[in-house]
Design a protein around this motif. Structure first.
Motif, PDB file in Angstrom:
ATOM      1  N   SER A 123      68.348 120.805  67.975  1.00  0.00           N
ATOM      2  CA  SER A 123      68.376 119.985  66.768  1.00  0.00           C
ATOM      3  C   SER A 123      66.986 119.542  66.343  1.00  0.00           C
ATOM      4  N   LEU A 124      65.992 119.814  67.175  1.00  0.00           N
ATOM      5  CA  LEU A 124      64.625 119.454  66.806  1.00  0.00           C
ATOM      6  C   LEU A 124      64.126 120.281  65.627  1.00  0.00           C
ATOM      7  N   LYS A 125      64.839 121.333  65.282  1.00  0.00           N
ATOM      8  CA  LYS A 125      64.429 122.163  64.155  1.00  0.00           C
ATOM      9  C   LYS A 125      64.625 121.436  62.824  1.00  0.00           C
ATOM     10  N   ASP A 126      65.427 120.380  62.855  1.00  0.00           N
ATOM     11  CA  ASP A 126      65.691 119.633  61.628  1.00  0.00           C
ATOM     12  C   ASP A 126      64.518 118.704  61.339  1.00  0.00           C
ATOM     13  N   LYS A 127      63.715 119.070  60.362  1.00  0.00           N
ATOM     14  CA  LYS A 127      62.530 118.269  60.046  1.00  0.00           C
ATOM     15  C   LYS A 127      62.654 117.592  58.682  1.00  0.00           C
ATOM     16  N   ASN A 128      63.866 117.491  58.172  1.00  0.00           N
ATOM     17  CA  ASN A 128      64.064 116.895  56.854  1.00  0.00           C
ATOM     18  C   ASN A 128      64.105 115.377  56.935  1.00  0.00           C
ATOM     19  N   MET A 129      63.121 114.803  57.588  1.00  0.00           N
ATOM     20  CA  MET A 129      63.002 113.355  57.693  1.00  0.00           C
ATOM     21  C   MET A 129      61.538 113.026  57.941  1.00  0.00           C
ATOM     22  N   PRO A 130      61.137 111.789  57.689  1.00  0.00           N
ATOM     23  CA  PRO A 130      59.744 111.402  57.961  1.00  0.00           C
ATOM     24  C   PRO A 130      59.397 111.611  59.428  1.00  0.00           C
ATOM     25  N   LEU A 131      58.130 111.873  59.688  1.00  0.00           N
ATOM     26  CA  LEU A 131      57.679 112.182  61.039  1.00  0.00           C
ATOM     27  C   LEU A 131      58.069 111.104  62.046  1.00  0.00           C
ATOM     28  N   ASN A 132      57.796 109.842  61.736  1.00  0.00           N
ATOM     29  CA  ASN A 132      58.073 108.771  62.693  1.00  0.00           C
ATOM     30  C   ASN A 132      59.566 108.624  62.980  1.00  0.00           C
ATOM     31  N   ALA A 133      60.385 108.801  61.941  1.00  0.00           N
ATOM     32  CA  ALA A 133      61.834 108.723  62.130  1.00  0.00           C
ATOM     33  C   ALA A 133      62.315 109.896  62.979  1.00  0.00           C
ATOM     34  N   PHE A 134      61.715 111.043  62.740  1.00  0.00           N
ATOM     35  CA  PHE A 134      62.039 112.245  63.509  1.00  0.00           C
ATOM     36  C   PHE A 134      61.725 112.031  64.989  1.00  0.00           C
ATOM     37  N   ILE A 135      60.544 111.498  65.270  1.00  0.00           N
ATOM     38  CA  ILE A 135      60.127 111.272  66.656  1.00  0.00           C
ATOM     39  C   ILE A 135      61.035 110.252  67.334  1.00  0.00           C
ATOM     40  N   LYS A 136      61.393 109.205  66.617  1.00  0.00           N
ATOM     41  CA  LYS A 136      62.271 108.181  67.189  1.00  0.00           C
ATOM     42  C   LYS A 136      63.627 108.766  67.567  1.00  0.00           C
ATOM     43  N   ALA A 137      64.187 109.575  66.665  1.00  0.00           N
ATOM     44  CA  ALA A 137      65.496 110.181  66.931  1.00  0.00           C
ATOM     45  C   ALA A 137      65.426 111.132  68.119  1.00  0.00           C
ATOM     46  N   ARG A 138      64.356 111.915  68.186  1.00  0.00           N
ATOM     47  CA  ARG A 138      64.220 112.879  69.284  1.00  0.00           C
ATOM     48  C   ARG A 138      63.936 112.186  70.610  1.00  0.00           C
ATOM     49  N   GLU A 139      63.219 111.067  70.561  1.00  0.00           N
ATOM     50  CA  GLU A 139      62.935 110.321  71.788  1.00  0.00           C
ATOM     51  C   GLU A 139      64.236 109.788  72.393  1.00  0.00           C
ATOM     52  N   GLU A 140      65.133 109.335  71.538  1.00  0.00           N
ATOM     53  CA  GLU A 140      66.433 108.862  72.011  1.00  0.00           C
ATOM     54  C   GLU A 140      67.219 110.002  72.658  1.00  0.00           C
ATOM     55  N   ALA A 141      67.167 111.176  72.029  1.00  0.00           N
ATOM     56  CA  ALA A 141      67.871 112.339  72.573  1.00  0.00           C
ATOM     57  C   ALA A 141      67.269 112.764  73.909  1.00  0.00           C
ATOM     58  N   LEU A 142      65.954 112.735  73.998  1.00  0.00           N
ATOM     59  CA  LEU A 142      65.276 113.102  75.244  1.00  0.00           C
ATOM     60  C   LEU A 142      65.622 112.134  76.374  1.00  0.00           C
ATOM     61  N   ASN A 143      65.649 110.853  76.068  1.00  0.00           N
ATOM     62  CA  ASN A 143      65.969 109.855  77.090  1.00  0.00           C
ATOM     63  C   ASN A 143      67.388 110.039  77.619  1.00  0.00           C
ATOM     64  N   SER A 144      68.309 110.328  76.706  1.00  0.00           N
ATOM     65  CA  SER A 144      69.695 110.554  77.105  1.00  0.00           C
ATOM     66  C   SER A 144      69.802 111.798  77.978  1.00  0.00           C
ATOM     67  N   MET A 145      69.114 112.854  77.568  1.00  0.00           N
ATOM     68  CA  MET A 145      69.113 114.097  78.339  1.00  0.00           C
ATOM     69  C   MET A 145      68.505 113.886  79.720  1.00  0.00           C
ATOM     70  N   LYS A 146      67.369 113.212  79.762  1.00  0.00           N
ATOM     71  CA  LYS A 146      66.664 113.000  81.029  1.00  0.00           C
ATOM     72  C   LYS A 146      67.510 112.181  82.001  1.00  0.00           C
ATOM     73  N   LYS A 147      68.247 111.226  81.483  1.00  0.00           N
ATOM     74  CA  LYS A 147      69.115 110.420  82.340  1.00  0.00           C
ATOM     75  C   LYS A 147      70.126 111.309  83.055  1.00  0.00           C
ATOM     76  N   GLY A 148      70.668 112.278  82.322  1.00  0.00           N
ATOM     77  CA  GLY A 148      71.627 113.198  82.926  1.00  0.00           C
ATOM     78  C   GLY A 148      71.002 114.036  84.024  1.00  0.00           C
ATOM     79  N   TYR A 149      69.800 114.548  83.773  1.00  0.00           N
ATOM     80  CA  TYR A 149      69.129 115.358  84.793  1.00  0.00           C
ATOM     81  C   TYR A 149      68.653 114.507  85.967  1.00  0.00           C
TER      82      TYR A 149
END
Length: 243
Positions: A123-149
């Motif tokens: 889903s990181l391919k979706d860049k139709n948002m401001p950079l900072n909002a994009f990074i915030k959303a992806r950081e949340e996804a990364l944290n959730s993923m990392k918790k699982g691993y």
């Protein structure tokens, strides 16, 4: 030819004794997997589970093998349910089965974490948002993923620890690359390009640095255990690409 002969022998055993079929069906399922007969493998695992419903260790192993064959045949929902069942059974019988089944549990958790990995990468391919909002959303996804691993890493199963570290590293690497390739917004064409791309570097490179750390951790573990891990080889390749 040898595999098919073994299957023939196991089938003969199964048809001559129901008691022996109880045990042979698990081995027969494994042999069917080796020749790509996934549906037949699943049938044997299902029979095995029916006959071993009150034996924790065989129940966990058989459920895992069934989940794996279901996943390979594209039955994602059924597969997910069975992988989750492996974890539920392990938690229920942990004191009895931990040493014998921990690897199956780690593998099941790894399979279930695929969805979180996809959210944090594809889903990181979706860049139709401001950079900072994009990074915030992806950081949340990364944290959730990392918790699982991290839960898998805590099980301390060598192969799946290295596999989890690799997946975390790869997700951070993809994140860094995606940020670094972020397009200049159409509405901000008057912005100084140098400043924009410098900002991308400042925000994207730390993700690549974190990926490098995880890849190096894999190589360190591989040396510690003195094994030829596939994950260590992949980590080495990723490090070469990041030079």
């Amino acid at each position: 030819m040898k595999i098919h002969y073994i299957i023939f022998v196991l089938l003969f055993i199964c048809t001559t004794s129901n008691a022996m079929f109880n045990e042979a069906s698990l081995e027969l399922g494994t042999k069917y997997e080796e020749v790509g007969e996934w549906e037949k493998a699943a049938e044997n695992y299902k029979y095995f589970l029916i006959k071993n419903f009150n034996r924790p260790v065989p129940l966990i192993i058989g459920t895992f093998k069934l989940a794996r064959t279901l996943k390979i045949t594209g039955k994602e929902n059924e597969s997910k349910e069975k992988f989750e069942e492996v974890i539920t059974l392990y938690n229920k019988y942990k004191n009895l089965v931990a040493p014998l089944t921990i690897e199956y549990v780690a593998n099941a958790k790894f399979a279930l974490n695929d969805e979180l990995f996809s959210v944090a990468t594809l889903s990181l391919k979706d860049k139709n948002m401001p950079l900072n909002a994009f990074i915030k959303a992806r950081e949340e996804a990364l944290n959730s993923m990392k918790k699982g691993y991290d839960e898998i890493i805590q099980l301390n199963v060598r192969e799946w620890t290295m596999a989890s570290l690799f997946k975390i590293g790869l997700a951070y690497e993809i994140t860094g690359y995606t940020i670094l390739s972020f397009p200049l917004p159409e509405e901000e064409k008057d912005i100084k390009k140098e400043e924009f791309f410098l900002n991308l570097r400042n925000k994207g490179l730390p993700y690549e640095d974190r990926a490098i750390t995880f890849y190096k951790d894999i190589i360190t573990l591989n040396k510690k255990y003195d094994v030829g891990s596939e994950w260590a080889m992949l980590a080495t390749q990723r490090l070469e690409n990041l030079k």
